[in-house]
Every structure is written in C-alpha cells, then in structure tokens.
Motif scaffolding. Structure first.
Motif, PDB file in Angstrom:
ATOM      1  N   GLU A  68       0.866  -1.175   0.000  1.00 39.70           N
ATOM      2  CA  GLU A  68       0.000   0.000   0.000  1.00 39.70           C
ATOM      3  C   GLU A  68       0.901   1.223   0.000  1.00 39.70           C
ATOM      4  O   GLU A  68       1.849   1.298   0.794  1.00 39.70           O
ATOM      5  CB  GLU A  68      -0.902   0.005   1.236  1.00 39.70           C
ATOM      6  CG  GLU A  68      -1.825   1.206   1.274  1.00 39.70           C
ATOM      7  CD  GLU A  68      -2.772   1.157   2.457  1.00 39.70           C
ATOM      8  OE1 GLU A  68      -3.770   0.423   2.378  1.00 39.70           O
ATOM      9  OE2 GLU A  68      -2.482   1.847   3.453  1.00 39.70           O
ATOM     10  N   ILE A  69       0.616   2.149  -0.889  1.00 39.30           N
ATOM     11  CA  ILE A  69       1.364   3.409  -0.944  1.00 39.30           C
ATOM     12  C   ILE A  69       0.365   4.543  -0.842  1.00 39.30           C
ATOM     13  O   ILE A  69      -0.519   4.690  -1.683  1.00 39.30           O
ATOM     14  CB  ILE A  69       2.185   3.544  -2.243  1.00 39.30           C
ATOM     15  CG1 ILE A  69       3.249   2.441  -2.309  1.00 39.30           C
ATOM     16  CG2 ILE A  69       2.841   4.931  -2.313  1.00 39.30           C
ATOM     17  CD1 ILE A  69       4.115   2.482  -3.551  1.00 39.30           C
ATOM     18  N   GLU A  70       0.524   5.329   0.218  1.00 41.51           N
ATOM     19  CA  GLU A  70      -0.302   6.525   0.394  1.00 41.51           C
ATOM     20  C   GLU A  70       0.528   7.720  -0.058  1.00 41.51           C
ATOM     21  O   GLU A  70       1.578   8.006   0.501  1.00 41.51           O
ATOM     22  CB  GLU A  70      -0.692   6.684   1.860  1.00 41.51           C
ATOM     23  CG  GLU A  70      -1.518   7.909   2.134  1.00 41.51           C
ATOM     24  CD  GLU A  70      -1.805   8.063   3.609  1.00 41.51           C
ATOM     25  OE1 GLU A  70      -1.291   9.033   4.208  1.00 41.51           O
ATOM     26  OE2 GLU A  70      -2.518   7.204   4.166  1.00 41.51           O
ATOM     27  N   HIS A  71       0.065   8.404  -1.091  1.00 44.45           N
ATOM     28  CA  HIS A  71       0.755   9.582  -1.618  1.00 44.45           C
ATOM     29  C   HIS A  71       0.035  10.811  -1.084  1.00 44.45           C
ATOM     30  O   HIS A  71      -1.180  10.936  -1.231  1.00 44.45           O
ATOM     31  CB  HIS A  71       0.713   9.552  -3.150  1.00 44.45           C
ATOM     32  CG  HIS A  71       1.316  10.747  -3.795  1.00 44.45           C
ATOM     33  ND1 HIS A  71       1.006  11.116  -5.077  1.00 44.45           N
ATOM     34  CD2 HIS A  71       2.228  11.645  -3.360  1.00 44.45           C
ATOM     35  CE1 HIS A  71       1.688  12.196  -5.399  1.00 44.45           C
ATOM     36  NE2 HIS A  71       2.435  12.541  -4.354  1.00 44.45           N
ATOM     37  N   SER A  72       0.788  11.726  -0.466  1.00 47.94           N
ATOM     38  CA  SER A  72       0.154  12.922   0.080  1.00 47.94           C
ATOM     39  C   SER A  72       1.077  14.128  -0.038  1.00 47.94           C
ATOM     40  O   SER A  72       2.269  14.010  -0.304  1.00 47.94           O
ATOM     41  CB  SER A  72      -0.234  12.706   1.544  1.00 47.94           C
ATOM     42  OG  SER A  72       0.906  12.487   2.340  1.00 47.94           O
ATOM     43  N   GLN A  73       0.452  15.292   0.150  1.00 52.82           N
ATOM     44  CA  GLN A  73       1.179  16.554   0.251  1.00 52.82           C
ATOM     45  C   GLN A  73       0.334  17.473   1.131  1.00 52.82           C
ATOM     46  O   GLN A  73      -0.842  17.209   1.353  1.00 52.82           O
ATOM     47  CB  GLN A  73       1.442  17.168  -1.118  1.00 52.82           C
ATOM     48  CG  GLN A  73       0.202  17.626  -1.841  1.00 52.82           C
ATOM     49  CD  GLN A  73       0.512  18.298  -3.173  1.00 52.82           C
ATOM     50  OE1 GLN A  73       1.510  18.002  -3.825  1.00 52.82           O
ATOM     51  NE2 GLN A  73      -0.352  19.217  -3.580  1.00 52.82           N
ATOM     52  N   LYS A  74       0.974  18.538   1.623  1.00 53.32           N
ATOM     53  CA  LYS A  74       0.266  19.420   2.558  1.00 53.32           C
ATOM     54  C   LYS A  74      -0.456  20.569   1.872  1.00 53.32           C
ATOM     55  O   LYS A  74      -1.566  20.905   2.218  1.00 53.32           O
ATOM     56  CB  LYS A  74       1.238  19.951   3.611  1.00 53.32           C
ATOM     57  CG  LYS A  74       1.709  18.840   4.528  1.00 53.32           C
ATOM     58  CD  LYS A  74       2.533  19.370   5.668  1.00 53.32           C
ATOM     59  CE  LYS A  74       2.955  18.189   6.531  1.00 53.32           C
ATOM     60  NZ  LYS A  74       3.594  18.585   7.745  1.00 53.32           N
ATOM     61  N   GLU A  75       0.193  21.259   0.917  1.00 55.71           N
ATOM     62  CA  GLU A  75      -0.398  22.438   0.266  1.00 55.71           C
ATOM     63  C   GLU A  75      -0.330  22.317  -1.238  1.00 55.71           C
ATOM     64  O   GLU A  75       0.767  22.289  -1.786  1.00 55.71           O
ATOM     65  CB  GLU A  75       0.337  23.706   0.705  1.00 55.71           C
ATOM     66  CG  GLU A  75       0.153  24.062   2.153  1.00 55.71           C
ATOM     67  CD  GLU A  75      -1.260  24.475   2.500  1.00 55.71           C
ATOM     68  OE1 GLU A  75      -1.960  25.045   1.636  1.00 55.71           O
ATOM     69  OE2 GLU A  75      -1.677  24.211   3.630  1.00 55.71           O
ATOM     70  N   PRO A  76      -1.420  22.295  -1.950  1.00 51.71           N
ATOM     71  CA  PRO A  76      -2.760  22.091  -1.404  1.00 51.71           C
ATOM     72  C   PRO A  76      -2.902  20.659  -0.896  1.00 51.71           C
ATOM     73  O   PRO A  76      -2.202  19.759  -1.355  1.00 51.71           O
ATOM     74  CB  PRO A  76      -3.680  22.345  -2.598  1.00 51.71           C
ATOM     75  CG  PRO A  76      -2.850  22.030  -3.796  1.00 51.71           C
ATOM     76  CD  PRO A  76      -1.444  22.365  -3.414  1.00 51.71           C
ATOM     77  N   ALA A  77      -3.780  20.484   0.054  1.00 48.67           N
ATOM     78  CA  ALA A  77      -3.967  19.164   0.671  1.00 48.67           C
ATOM     79  C   ALA A  77      -4.324  18.129  -0.389  1.00 48.67           C
ATOM     80  O   ALA A  77      -5.159  18.380  -1.263  1.00 48.67           O
ATOM     81  CB  ALA A  77      -5.057  19.234   1.725  1.00 48.67           C
ATOM     82  N   TYR A  78      -3.647  16.985  -0.298  1.00 49.04           N
ATOM     83  CA  TYR A  78      -3.876  15.899  -1.254  1.00 49.04           C
ATOM     84  C   TYR A  78      -3.516  14.587  -0.578  1.00 49.04           C
ATOM     85  O   TYR A  78      -2.523  14.512   0.140  1.00 49.04           O
ATOM     86  CB  TYR A  78      -2.999  16.096  -2.495  1.00 49.04           C
ATOM     87  CG  TYR A  78      -3.059  14.935  -3.465  1.00 49.04           C
ATOM     88  CD1 TYR A  78      -4.084  14.829  -4.392  1.00 49.04           C
ATOM     89  CD2 TYR A  78      -2.082  13.944  -3.447  1.00 49.04           C
ATOM     90  CE1 TYR A  78      -4.150  13.762  -5.277  1.00 49.04           C
ATOM     91  CE2 TYR A  78      -2.137  12.876  -4.327  1.00 49.04           C
ATOM     92  CZ  TYR A  78      -3.167  12.791  -5.239  1.00 49.04           C
ATOM     93  OH  TYR A  78      -3.219  11.731  -6.107  1.00 49.04           O
ATOM     94  N   LYS A  79      -4.344  13.562  -0.832  1.00 49.45           N
ATOM     95  CA  LYS A  79      -4.021  12.226  -0.337  1.00 49.45           C
ATOM     96  C   LYS A  79      -4.743  11.206  -1.205  1.00 49.45           C
ATOM     97  O   LYS A  79      -5.927  11.349  -1.479  1.00 49.45           O
ATOM     98  CB  LYS A  79      -4.441  12.038   1.112  1.00 49.45           C
ATOM     99  CG  LYS A  79      -4.028  10.671   1.640  1.00 49.45           C
ATOM    100  CD  LYS A  79      -4.441  10.267   3.043  1.00 49.45           C
ATOM    101  CE  LYS A  79      -4.898  11.252   4.006  1.00 49.45           C
ATOM    102  NZ  LYS A  79      -5.190  10.683   5.331  1.00 49.45           N
TER     103      LYS A  79
END
Length: 101
Positions: free
Chosen positions: A58-69
């Motif tokens: 499982e790979i969760e890709h995220s970033q803070k600005e702009p919020a993304y997941k």
C-alpha cells in the motif's frame, strides 16, 4: 536507472538507503505519481509505504499544500514499510526516507 529519471525538468537524486531498499518498480511508481499529479505540486511529496505479509503493498501519496491524499495498492515480491519524502527543487529533487530528512 534511479539517478536518471526526469521529473519536472530536473533530476532526482536518491540517498544510498533508497537505492538499496527501494525496488525500481516502487521508485518508478512514485515518480509517475508525482508527474501525473492533478493538483498543484507542493515542494514536498510524502509516500507512506505499508507492506502486508501476503505481498500487498500500500502506498499513500500525500502533500500538505494544497492538501492531497490518495492510496494505491498492488502486489509485489518486495513490499516495503516506511515513509519516503521527495523534496522538489528547481534544479534537482531528492528522494529520501523520513528518518533521513
């Protein structure tokens, strides 16, 4: 192969640990996720990797600005646990494990 993948018109540098512990399949998949991102890219991309005993990655890709997941799952012979950061700069980007940040 890992040193030559282009992203956002620059090169991705990887730490020795990434080179040793992350398969080319994982590496290329994460690079593709960054390149294909449909929202504005933050300068830090975060990948949380979780492995199951059955070979499910499982790979969760995220970033803070702009919020993304977004979460992805696939079967592999080399599942990995850990958090990987990709710091995107103008001339080059760096891929490293969270404890190397």
């Amino acid at each position: 192969m890992k040193e030559s993948f282009k992203m956002i018109n620059n090169k991705i540098l990887v730490t020795p640990r990434i080179k040793e512990e992350i398969s080319n399949i994982h590496y290329l998949f994460m690079c593709e996720l960054i390149e294909d991102l449909e929202v504005q890219r933050d300068y830090i991309q975060i990948f949380t990797l979780r492995a199951s005993a059955e070979g499910l990655q499982e790979i969760e890709h995220s970033q803070k600005e702009p919020a993304y997941k977004k979460v992805y799952q696939f079967y592999t012979t080399h599942p990995v646990n850990g958090t990987i950061y990709v710091a995107i700069e103008e001339k080059y980007s760096v891929m490293m494990f969270g404890d190397e940040y």
